[in-house]
Write an enzyme that holds these catalytic residues in place. Structure first.
Site, mmCIF file in Angstrom:
data_model
loop_
_atom_site.group_PDB
_atom_site.id
_atom_site.type_symbol
_atom_site.label_atom_id
_atom_site.label_comp_id
_atom_site.label_asym_id
_atom_site.label_seq_id
_atom_site.Cartn_x
_atom_site.Cartn_y
_atom_site.Cartn_z
ATOM 1 N N THR A 60 17.745 -28.278 -6.395
ATOM 2 C CA THR A 60 18.301 -28.047 -7.735
ATOM 3 C C THR A 60 17.184 -28.134 -8.760
ATOM 4 O O THR A 60 16.188 -28.823 -8.555
ATOM 5 C CB THR A 60 19.356 -29.101 -8.106
ATOM 6 O OG1 THR A 60 18.728 -30.374 -8.044
ATOM 7 C CG2 THR A 60 20.541 -29.048 -7.185
ATOM 8 N N TRP B 106 33.579 -33.152 -30.881
ATOM 9 C CA TRP B 106 32.552 -32.438 -30.150
ATOM 10 C C TRP B 106 32.294 -31.060 -30.770
ATOM 11 O O TRP B 106 33.239 -30.380 -31.183
ATOM 12 C CB TRP B 106 32.987 -32.233 -28.690
ATOM 13 C CG TRP B 106 32.889 -33.482 -27.879
ATOM 14 C CD1 TRP B 106 32.595 -34.723 -28.344
ATOM 15 C CD2 TRP B 106 33.082 -33.613 -26.479
ATOM 16 N NE1 TRP B 106 32.605 -35.628 -27.329
ATOM 17 C CE2 TRP B 106 32.902 -34.969 -26.155
ATOM 18 C CE3 TRP B 106 33.390 -32.730 -25.452
ATOM 19 C CZ2 TRP B 106 33.015 -35.457 -24.860
ATOM 20 C CZ3 TRP B 106 33.506 -33.204 -24.159
ATOM 21 C CH2 TRP B 106 33.317 -34.557 -23.861
ATOM 22 N N LYS C 233 28.044 -34.674 -30.567
ATOM 23 C CA LYS C 233 29.221 -35.376 -31.062
ATOM 24 C C LYS C 233 28.999 -35.699 -32.535
ATOM 25 O O LYS C 233 28.109 -36.466 -32.881
ATOM 26 C CB LYS C 233 29.458 -36.650 -30.254
ATOM 27 C CG LYS C 233 30.913 -36.869 -30.038
ATOM 28 C CD LYS C 233 31.170 -37.783 -28.882
ATOM 29 C CE LYS C 233 32.686 -37.830 -28.682
ATOM 30 N NZ LYS C 233 33.101 -38.853 -27.778
ATOM 31 N N GLU D 281 24.693 -26.059 -6.320
ATOM 32 C CA GLU D 281 25.571 -26.855 -5.443
ATOM 33 C C GLU D 281 26.815 -26.087 -5.012
ATOM 34 O O GLU D 281 27.616 -26.577 -4.234
ATOM 35 C CB GLU D 281 26.014 -28.138 -6.170
ATOM 36 C CG GLU D 281 24.942 -29.204 -6.311
ATOM 37 C CD GLU D 281 24.122 -29.058 -7.583
ATOM 38 O OE1 GLU D 281 24.052 -27.936 -8.141
ATOM 39 O OE2 GLU D 281 23.539 -30.074 -8.023
#
Ligand code: AMP
Length: 547
Positions: free
Chosen positions: A186, A449, A444, A331
């Site tokens: 990854t 958000w 935030k 993944e």
């Protein structure tokens, strides 16, 4: 119960056997490192993959031993996809854009025994070979006469000379479909990289799924150009789905600039292409000023990071190309969702359809997904509520190679394991998922958000902006406030105030960034994604206006 179907393991070798038998004369065209165009067929590829398998046997490589590549998209790389995995070894595609120290670390961690590389990467190999004691054979993917005499890499062989010494007669072994077939580390930004280890079963099922009409919709009538690198999650599985469908394949080799890709699309009558937004940005940047159009390209799948709506719009309206917005992860082999309309959406206006097509899309059969809150409870599919995105399915990681990082899965009430993607998303009543952020990039402000992707998409719709990255900056009252770092298109002008005014009416007032920072470039990671960690480092001395 008596009277069942045949039991036959799903093996990668069956894909190339099928392609050879049923699409033997379908073409595979590659731009080579040498600069020329190489052409052959699936029949040729299959024979050479068998030669490679014999060569690996002769090296006494054991079942599941790792064979690494440092290579562009090309026919020799594709032969390795089938010859290495088909003979029971594990193909490890290494990302050559990583730092040499990281490459050495990854090769050692994977315990690679053979490493095959394009000559472009000879300097990289010269830098790392002494630090990779597990590698017993270094191979340059070239003809014997192209092998540099003084490479500095002991025992370096040419791929052609190596496999040319072996027979094309080989019977692919049959083994458990759950055996490992390939691996990919990854591009994690913190800690050591971890590897997703794919199996023959996961890869074959993913290949089927990827070819479906509501996914990549690949067929024997297509000419397919994967711009997405074969070192990034197996080029999104295209080499396998290509063998399964018998489509013509066109590989761009090292020439990844807009002009070269455009010329290849036209010359090889490409109908379908796949890549990350930054690649298409470069191509459209080449085409627009020259007034160029596509004559055969019909569909393009764009993913890996959020595709700006302005790009989807430009492809559709200016070039007649349908964009399929896709989302996935290393993944996840990588496909999770793809955005295509449902029957009931066909009656909607163009604008309403466009609102749907901007989303990352619907789950593919084989991928189950849900969003959860901080308490782990599932959140509603209303298109507004956002939460952590969890997935499960037969081509999604269960644990990392060598068990690194422990068990990554989150258990539900039925004791089933879900993989936390690290993405924050909404899902609407029709099952269309939309990513709002990576959880670590979420901004935030005053307890609410703000989606950095929304802020970036608006900036990208401005004609003077080539690239935009939104990050949160500490604020004494609101905790964080968004700012947007932008790269201007060459030859255009826009001021801070003009860009901020451009946000008016396009998003809630409190979500409009507090400031615009003009930069020469946004730092990109090894797979072409924006590296916000690095951008934040670059902006460490930055102060919000009035602070
Ligand atoms: P990688 O494993 O390097 O391919 O990175 C996977 C991550 O890329 C995902 O978890 C997302 O954060 C991001 N990503 C991939 N596709 C998209 C997309 N279409 N829109 C937004 N983010 C995406």
């Amino acid at each position: 119960m008596l009277g069942l179907m045949q039991s036959q393991p799903l093996l990668i070798s069956s894909l190339i056997e099928f392609a050879e038998r049923h699409h033997g004369d379908a073409e595979i065209v590659s731009r080579r490192v040498e600069g020329d165009i190489h052409r052959y067929t699936y029949r040729d590829l299959a024979a050479r993959a068998r030669r490679l398998a014999n060569a690996l046997d002769d090296l006494q490589l054991q079942f599941s031993d790792r064979v690494a590549t440092l290579a562009w998209n090309g026919y020799r790389h594709m032969e390795m996809y089938f010859g290495v995995s088909g003979s029971g070894r594990v193909l490890h595609t290494v990302n050559p854009r990583l730092h040499p120290d990281q490459i050495a670390w990854i090769v050692n961690h994977a315990e690679d025994q053979v490493l095959c590389f394009d000559l472009t990467f000879l300097p990289l190999v010269q830098a790392v070979h002494a630090k990779c004691p597990t590698v017993k054979k270094w191979v340059a993917l070239c003809d014997a006469d192209k092998l540099p005499a003084d490479s500095g890499v002991p025992g370096l062989s040419s791929y052609e000379e190596w496999i040319g010494a072996y027979s094309a007669d080989y019977s692919w072994p049959e083994f458990d479909e759950n055996s490992a077939s390939s691996m990919c580390y990854t591009s994690g930004t913190t800690g050591n990289p971890k590897a997703a280890l794919y199996s023959h079963r996961s890869t074959t099922l993913h290949a089927y799924a990827a070819a479906l009409p509501d996914v990549m919709c690949l067929s024997a009538r297509d000419s397919v150009l994967p711009v997405v690198p074969m070192f990034h999650v197996n080029a999104w599985g295209i080499p396998y789905s290509a063998a399964l469908t018998g489509c013509k394949l066109v590989f761009p080799g090292p020439a990844m600039d807009g002009k070269s890709i455009y010329e290849l699309i036209e010359a090889e009558k490409v109908s379908y292409a796949a890549g990350v937004p930054t690649v298409w940005q470069m191509m459209l940047g080449h085409m627009k000023p020259a007034g160029l159009k596509f004559s055969t390209l019909r569909r393009t799948v764009i993913g890996g990071s959020a595709c700006p709506p302005a790009m989807i719009h430009a492809f559709k309206e200016d070039y007649g190309v349908e964009v399929l917005h896709a989302w996935g992860m290393t993944e996840m082999s990588p496909l999770g969702t793809l955005c295509t309309l449902k029957n009931k959406h066909l009656a909607l206006s163009k604008d309403e359809q466009m609102k749907i097509l901007q989303k990352q899309g619907r789950a593919i059969y084989g991928v189950d997904m849900k969003i959860v809150g901080g308490d782990g409870n599932e959140l509603p599919w209303d298109g507004k509520t956002y939460g952590d995105l969890l997935v499960k399915g037969p081509w999604i990681v269960g644990s990392y190679f060598k068990g690194e990082g422990g068990n990554p899965l989150v258990k539900d009430a039925q004791d089933r394991g879900w993989f936390p993607t690290g993405d924050v998303a909404t899902i609407d009543a029709d099952g269309f998922m939309q990513i709002t952020d990576r959880s670590k990039d979420v901004i935030k402000s005053g307890g609410e958000w703000i989606s950095s992707i929304d802020i970036e998409n608006i900036a990208m719709a401005h004609p003077a902006i080539a690239m935009a990255a939104c990050v949160g900056m500490p604020h004494p009252k609101w905790d964080e406030r968004p700012i947007v770092a932008v790269v201007k298109r060459p030859g255009t002008e826009v001021t801070r105030d003009e860009l901020l005014a451009f946000y008016e009416g396009k998003t809630a007032k409190w979500q409009i960034p507090d400031d615009v920072v003009f930069v020469d470039a946004i730092p990109l990671g090894a797979t072409g994604k924006m590296l916000k960690t690095k951008l934040r480092e670059q902006l460490k001395d930055y102060k919000l206006p009035g602070q």
